[in-house]
Design a protein around this motif. Structure first.
Motif, mmCIF file in Angstrom:
data_model
loop_
_atom_site.group_PDB
_atom_site.id
_atom_site.type_symbol
_atom_site.label_atom_id
_atom_site.label_comp_id
_atom_site.label_asym_id
_atom_site.label_seq_id
_atom_site.Cartn_x
_atom_site.Cartn_y
_atom_site.Cartn_z
ATOM 1 N N ASP A 55 0.885 -1.154 0.000
ATOM 2 C CA ASP A 55 0.000 0.000 0.000
ATOM 3 C C ASP A 55 0.927 1.209 0.000
ATOM 4 O O ASP A 55 1.475 1.597 1.022
ATOM 5 C CB ASP A 55 -0.907 -0.018 1.237
ATOM 6 C CG ASP A 55 -2.000 1.035 1.183
ATOM 7 O OD1 ASP A 55 -1.941 1.934 0.315
ATOM 8 O OD2 ASP A 55 -2.904 0.966 2.033
ATOM 9 N N ALA A 56 1.126 1.795 -1.202
ATOM 10 C CA ALA A 56 2.175 2.794 -1.392
ATOM 11 C C ALA A 56 1.837 4.182 -0.842
ATOM 12 O O ALA A 56 2.739 4.971 -0.618
ATOM 13 C CB ALA A 56 2.529 2.899 -2.875
ATOM 14 N N PHE A 57 0.584 4.491 -0.658
ATOM 15 C CA PHE A 57 0.163 5.756 -0.049
ATOM 16 C C PHE A 57 -0.817 5.386 1.059
ATOM 17 O O PHE A 57 -2.021 5.612 0.954
ATOM 18 C CB PHE A 57 -0.514 6.656 -1.091
ATOM 19 C CG PHE A 57 0.386 7.038 -2.237
ATOM 20 C CD1 PHE A 57 1.191 8.157 -2.156
ATOM 21 C CD2 PHE A 57 0.425 6.262 -3.389
ATOM 22 C CE1 PHE A 57 2.025 8.513 -3.217
ATOM 23 C CE2 PHE A 57 1.247 6.604 -4.456
ATOM 24 C CZ PHE A 57 2.049 7.734 -4.368
ATOM 25 N N ALA A 81 3.641 10.993 5.653
ATOM 26 C CA ALA A 81 3.353 11.823 6.828
ATOM 27 C C ALA A 81 3.690 11.049 8.109
ATOM 28 O O ALA A 81 3.088 10.007 8.389
ATOM 29 C CB ALA A 81 1.889 12.249 6.832
ATOM 30 N N ALA A 82 4.620 11.579 8.877
ATOM 31 C CA ALA A 82 5.068 10.891 10.096
ATOM 32 C C ALA A 82 3.928 10.590 11.077
ATOM 33 O O ALA A 82 3.881 9.482 11.617
ATOM 34 C CB ALA A 82 6.176 11.692 10.777
ATOM 35 N N PRO A 83 2.987 11.514 11.318
ATOM 36 C CA PRO A 83 1.898 11.179 12.249
ATOM 37 C C PRO A 83 1.041 10.014 11.750
ATOM 38 O O PRO A 83 0.617 9.163 12.537
ATOM 39 C CB PRO A 83 1.067 12.468 12.334
ATOM 40 C CG PRO A 83 1.979 13.560 11.889
ATOM 41 C CD PRO A 83 2.910 12.933 10.899
ATOM 42 N N ALA A 84 0.788 9.966 10.449
ATOM 43 C CA ALA A 84 -0.001 8.860 9.890
ATOM 44 C C ALA A 84 0.778 7.552 9.971
ATOM 45 O O ALA A 84 0.215 6.511 10.304
ATOM 46 C CB ALA A 84 -0.406 9.164 8.453
ATOM 47 N N CYS A 104 8.014 5.079 6.987
ATOM 48 C CA CYS A 104 7.708 6.486 6.779
ATOM 49 C C CYS A 104 8.640 6.978 5.676
ATOM 50 O O CYS A 104 9.839 7.183 5.909
ATOM 51 C CB CYS A 104 7.910 7.282 8.066
ATOM 52 S SG CYS A 104 7.386 9.006 7.924
ATOM 53 N N ALA A 105 8.091 7.125 4.478
ATOM 54 C CA ALA A 105 8.905 7.500 3.324
ATOM 55 C C ALA A 105 8.017 8.051 2.216
ATOM 56 O O ALA A 105 6.807 7.802 2.189
ATOM 57 C CB ALA A 105 9.676 6.283 2.805
ATOM 58 N N TRP A 110 10.652 5.646 -2.479
ATOM 59 C CA TRP A 110 10.757 4.293 -1.928
ATOM 60 C C TRP A 110 10.655 3.251 -3.039
ATOM 61 O O TRP A 110 11.433 2.313 -3.103
ATOM 62 C CB TRP A 110 9.671 4.072 -0.876
ATOM 63 C CG TRP A 110 9.797 2.779 -0.148
ATOM 64 C CD1 TRP A 110 10.539 2.541 0.976
ATOM 65 C CD2 TRP A 110 9.185 1.534 -0.496
ATOM 66 N NE1 TRP A 110 10.414 1.215 1.351
ATOM 67 C CE2 TRP A 110 9.593 0.577 0.456
ATOM 68 C CE3 TRP A 110 8.336 1.128 -1.512
ATOM 69 C CZ2 TRP A 110 9.180 -0.747 0.426
ATOM 70 C CZ3 TRP A 110 7.919 -0.195 -1.550
ATOM 71 C CH2 TRP A 110 8.343 -1.109 -0.593
ATOM 72 N N LEU A 111 9.690 3.438 -3.920
ATOM 73 C CA LEU A 111 9.475 2.462 -4.998
ATOM 74 C C LEU A 111 10.615 2.482 -6.007
ATOM 75 O O LEU A 111 10.953 1.450 -6.598
ATOM 76 C CB LEU A 111 8.128 2.710 -5.681
ATOM 77 C CG LEU A 111 7.461 1.529 -6.344
ATOM 78 C CD1 LEU A 111 7.432 0.287 -5.461
ATOM 79 C CD2 LEU A 111 6.055 1.872 -6.785
#
Length: 186
Positions: A55-57, A81-84, A104-105, A110-111
Motif C-alpha cells: 500500500d504505497a500511499f 506523513a510521520a503522524p499517519a 515512513c517515506a 521508496w518504490l
C-alpha cells in the motif's frame, strides 16, 4: 478500540472484521470508502491468503490493513506523513498484525529503490497530485507476473504498455480500477 467518528474507518472483512481504525486529521487524508473497499476485495477475492501486498500511499491504512485482515502474508505500508505512519504502526501493534510493516517515506522515492515484488499494489496518491502517473510505471515493474495494481484517482492516468484496466468503478468524483498485465488470453 476507537469510537466511530470522523477520523475512523472500519475493517470490513477477515480476521479483524468490524474493528475501527483511527487515523490523524491530516490535510488530504481520505480513506477509501467502505463500499469501494468492498467492491475491490470482491474483485481480488475475499481472502488474500499468502499474497504480498504493498500500500504505497497508506494514509489511514484502510486498504493495507484490510488486506492484512484478509490473510495477506506480508503487507508493506508506505506513508510519507510521520503522524499517519506512527498511527499505522500503533494500529498494527494493537491488533497484533505481525505481518504488517510500516515505513515512513515518500512512496515514489521508496518504490524507485525497492527490489521486492508484490502480488497486489494499492496506489491511492493525494487526489489533486500528478503522483499516480509518475508512480504507476514503477509499480508495474514491482508486480509479480500474475499480480495486479489497484488505482484510485480523480481522472484516469495513461495505462502503462502491456497493462489493461480489467475492472473499474466510480464513487462520486473518485475513479477506481484494477489493472492486470495483458496476456494472450486477455
Amino acid at each position: 478500540m476507537a469510537k466511530a467518528g470522523k477520523n475512523t474507518v472500519r475493517i470490513i472483512g477477515g480476521e479483524w472484521r468490524r474493528r475501527l481504525l483511527s487515523f490523524p486529521d491530516l490535510p488530504g487524508l481520505r480513506p477509501t470508502p467502505d463500499r469501494v473497499r468492498e467492491t475491490v476485495f470482491n474483485w481480488l477475492g475475499q481472502t488474500l491468503d499468502g499474497l504480498d501486498v504493498l500500500d504505497a500511499f497508506a494514509g489511514s491504512g484502510a486498504m493495507g490493513l484490510e488486506a492484512a485482515s484478509r490473510g495477506a502474508r506480508r503487507v508493506m505500508l508506505v506513508e510519507k506523513a510521520a503522524p499517519a505512519a506512527q498511527s499505522l504502526r500503533n494500529q498494527a501493534r494493537e491488533l497484533g498484525m505481525s505481518r504488517v510493516e510500516v515505513t515512513c517515506a515518500d512512496a515514489l522515492a521508496w518504490l524507485m529503490h525497492c527490489r521486492d515484488s508484490f502480488d497486489v499494489i494499492f496506489l491511492d496518491p493525494p487526489f489533486a497530485s500528478e503522483l499516480l502517473a509518475r508512480i504507476l510505471p514503477l509499480a508495474a515493474e514491482r508486480v509479480r507476473a500474475d499480480g495486479c495494481i489497484y488505482i484510485e484517482c480523480g481522472q484516469w492516468p495513461t495505462i502503462p504498455d502491456g497493462w489493461q484496466l480489467m475492472r473499474s468503478g466510480q464513487a462520486g468524483a473518485v475513479h477506481y480500477g484494477l489493472l492486470r498485465r495483458v496476456t494472450d488470453e486477455s
